[in-house]
Design an enzyme around this catalytic site. Structure first.
Site, mmCIF file in Angstrom:
data_model
loop_
_atom_site.group_PDB
_atom_site.id
_atom_site.type_symbol
_atom_site.label_atom_id
_atom_site.label_comp_id
_atom_site.label_asym_id
_atom_site.label_seq_id
_atom_site.Cartn_x
_atom_site.Cartn_y
_atom_site.Cartn_z
ATOM 1 N N SER A 99 -4.727 28.642 49.010
ATOM 2 C CA SER A 99 -3.831 27.579 49.480
ATOM 3 C C SER A 99 -2.463 28.098 49.900
ATOM 4 C CB SER A 99 -3.667 26.507 48.397
ATOM 5 O OG SER A 99 -3.009 27.027 47.266
ATOM 6 N N LYS A 133 2.002 19.174 44.290
ATOM 7 C CA LYS A 133 2.773 20.237 44.942
ATOM 8 C C LYS A 133 4.037 19.683 45.602
ATOM 9 C CE LYS A 133 -1.158 23.276 45.985
ATOM 10 N NZ LYS A 133 -2.011 23.814 47.062
#
EC number: 3.4.21.-
Length: 586
Positions: free
Chosen positions: A438, A481
């Site tokens: 990611s 996030k």
């Protein structure tokens, strides 16, 4: 180039379109086909199992091995039973040490039962098969679950049988032979008397998670292939108003069935936002009874009536986040006190803010935090060093992401020779294992910054993986996030220039906290969605990757490579020849 600046409405599921549905009272009738509407595959499998010409007496159902799921399946099976309430079984007459079996004539007979469905998430041998007890010379026989389910269905969790294989072997034998034999559980202590066997016919539903089903398939490959199979669908796709109504009715039914308050009209939008966070999709809502019951049980302490309001639900969610937020706050303190170096203003060459999700074993809540990725470039032989991998802190997926990133860059630059630079990439102040791809888009941007010697805007963080063609690919944990980076920016004061770059494919996964949504609405924080890594570069480095009539990053990198190659060519002469150059007139 596709750069989308997301509006605040993009950050949460659409609930405005369904306000009329939320305002309606969701009255539930016992005869409503809620289960068949939300679980059509499982309903069909139950119909096949209960058919007089069923292909198997066993059914495998993929579902969590918890009582809530077993009871739902049991209730659905009861509604399908055509012979429910039929008297089956027998009666054991004990006379001294002589035991005789006769057919049941009433429901009061000791081994008689009315055809029913019995469910259990954990049983021991005596609970399942019954037992013979002797006290002061008197003998009594106790029926087990198999006797209670005689003529009907027994629903049992797979973990019970996998942990006690002998129980499974005996249960399978009973179902296949359609007869129950009394045997001693301990071979060293045989039964004191002989007990006649009794006819016993039942169907068995084995409920288990994917791992349990895999273990069972390994133990019983033939039976697994022949058994009827289906799954409990844990989510519902929201495609129209009808599916929203269906979900609202399911939630109301689950709450009412467990004597808990149901959502009021103004609570539905908040519950749907929380549901989307749980599933990770704006248009996918959970059918999990455990998740629904958790919300209703926790908010029940804040309300007195049959429904709870949006304000009460919001308060409960805030209390839960605060209760579970100690670790997240401590990690933020480390950044704010500059024990972990994360910049949210200014520019740096070869440094970028990536986003990661932290999960601690035993902790109920994952949380996000920014990670500083740095890249250093120097004259070399074209080697790309992944420091995490070298230090054995990087996993295989992370290594794969690094190689894909390098492949994209080499393909784009189209060099005729080896690049004259070496580079090293690392997650700064990371001391545990790193895995996943990611951060590969962030790593690629940091590498391009270092190669071009162009600084990265530190007020913007980025997440997303990248393929060999530079396309941005979706990643997980997006809400956590973004909220982790926003929390740091908010503590340091929002400037209006801070934000996060995400892949466009991730927009459908957003369900952010109201505080962040408000900041985006007021222009204090920005979220951009991009289709390609080259779309992110102008935001981060203020230069486009490629184009005509302007300075580009690719052009800058190629010029630096050409300069480095010329310098390298000068130094390839042997030292005596380089010494002689001093005597050659210009």
């Amino acid at each position: 180039m596709t750069i989308t600046k997301l509006a605040w409405r993009d950050l949460v599921p659409d609930t405005d379109s369904y306000q009329e549905i939320f305002a309606q009272p969701h009255l539930i009738d016992e005869n409503d086909p809620l289960f068949s509407d939300t679980q059509p595959r499982l309903q069909f499998a139950l119909e096949q199992l209960l058919h007089t010409r069923a292909s198997s007496s066993f059914m495998l159902a993929k579902a969590p091995e918890e009582s809530e799921y077993l009871n739902l399946i049991a209730n659905a099976a009861r509604t399908l039973q055509s012979d429910a309430g039929q008297l089956v079984g027998g009666h054991y007459e004990v006379s001294g040490h002589s035991i005789r079996l006769r057919h049941a004539v009433s429901a009061d007979d000791n081994f008689a039962t009315l055809t029913q469905v019995v469910a259990a998430d954990w049983v021991e041998a005596e609970q399942l098969f019954g037992c013979l007890r002797q006290f002061n010379g008197d003998i009594t026989l106790q029926p087990g679950l198999v006797h209670q389910a005689n003529g009907g269905i027994l629903i049992i969790s797979l973990r019970t049988l996998l942990a006690q294989p002998l129980l499974w072997m005996r249960l399978k034998n009973i179902v296949n032979r359609e007869r129950f034999d009394w045997v001693a559980f301990d071979e060293s202590r045989p039964l004191p008397v002989s007990v006649p066997s009794m006819p016993l016919k039942l169907k068995v539903i084995l409920v288990g998670e994917r791992e349990s089903l895999a273990d069972f398939q390994e133990m019983e490959p033939e039976l697994s292939e022949q058994a009827i199979y289906s799954e409990f669908e844990d989510t519902l796709q929201i495609v129209d108003a009808e599916s929203v109504t269906q979900w609202c009715r399911w939630v109301t039914f689950t709450a009412r069935h467990n004597h808990l308050p149901a959502p009021g009209a103004d609570a539905w939008p908040i519950l749907i936002r929380e549901a989307a966070r749980y599933t990770g999709e704006q248009e996918t809502l959970p059918l999990s009874p455990q998740w629904i019951l958790r919300q209703c049980k926790e908010v029940a302490s804040l309300c007195d009536g049959d429904t709870f309001s949006g304000e009460q639900l919001n308060l409960m969610l805030q209390q839960r986040e605060w209760r579970e937020g100690f670790l997240a706050e401590r990690m933020q303190d480390e950044i704010l006190q500059e024990q972990i170096l994360i910049e949210t203003e200014g520019e740096r060459i070869g440094q970028i803010n990536a986003l990661s999700v932290i999960e601690f074993p035993g902790h109920p809540r994952a949380f996000g935090e920014p990670s500083r990725i740095s890249c250093v470039v120097h004259i070399g032989d074209g080697e790309f060093t992944d420091i995490e991998r070298k230090a054995e802190l990087g996993g295989n997926i992370h290594a794969k992401g690094m190689m894909i990133m390098q492949a994209f860059l080499m393909s784009e630059l189209q060099l005729e020779q080896q690049i004259p630079f070496s580079a090293s990439l690392t997650f700064e102040q990371s001391y545990s294992e790193v895995d996943g791809d990611s951060a590969s888009m962030a790593e690629l941007c940091a590498l391009i910054s270092a190669l071009a010697d162009v600084p990265v805007n530190q007020s913007i963080a980025i997440t997303g993986s990248v393929d060999q063609f530079g396309r941005a690919q979706p990643v997980g944990g997006l809400n956590e996030k973004i909220e982790g980076f926003f929390a740091i920016c908010q503590q340091r004061e929002l400037t209006g220039k801070q934000g996060v770059i995400i892949p466009t494919a991730n927009v459908r996964h957003l369900s952010l906290h109201s505080e962040l949504v408000k900041a985006v609405e007021e222009g204090k924080f920005t979220i951009w969605a991009v289709d390609d890594v080259t779309d992110a570069l102008p935001l981060l480095l203020n230069l486009v990757w490629d184009g005509e009539g302007q300075t580009t990053l690719m052009q800058t990198i190629q010029e630096r490579i050409a300069q480095a190659s010329q310098q390298e060519g000068r130094h390839r002469f042997p030292w005596p020849l380089r010494w002689l150059n001093w005597f050659i007139p210009n």
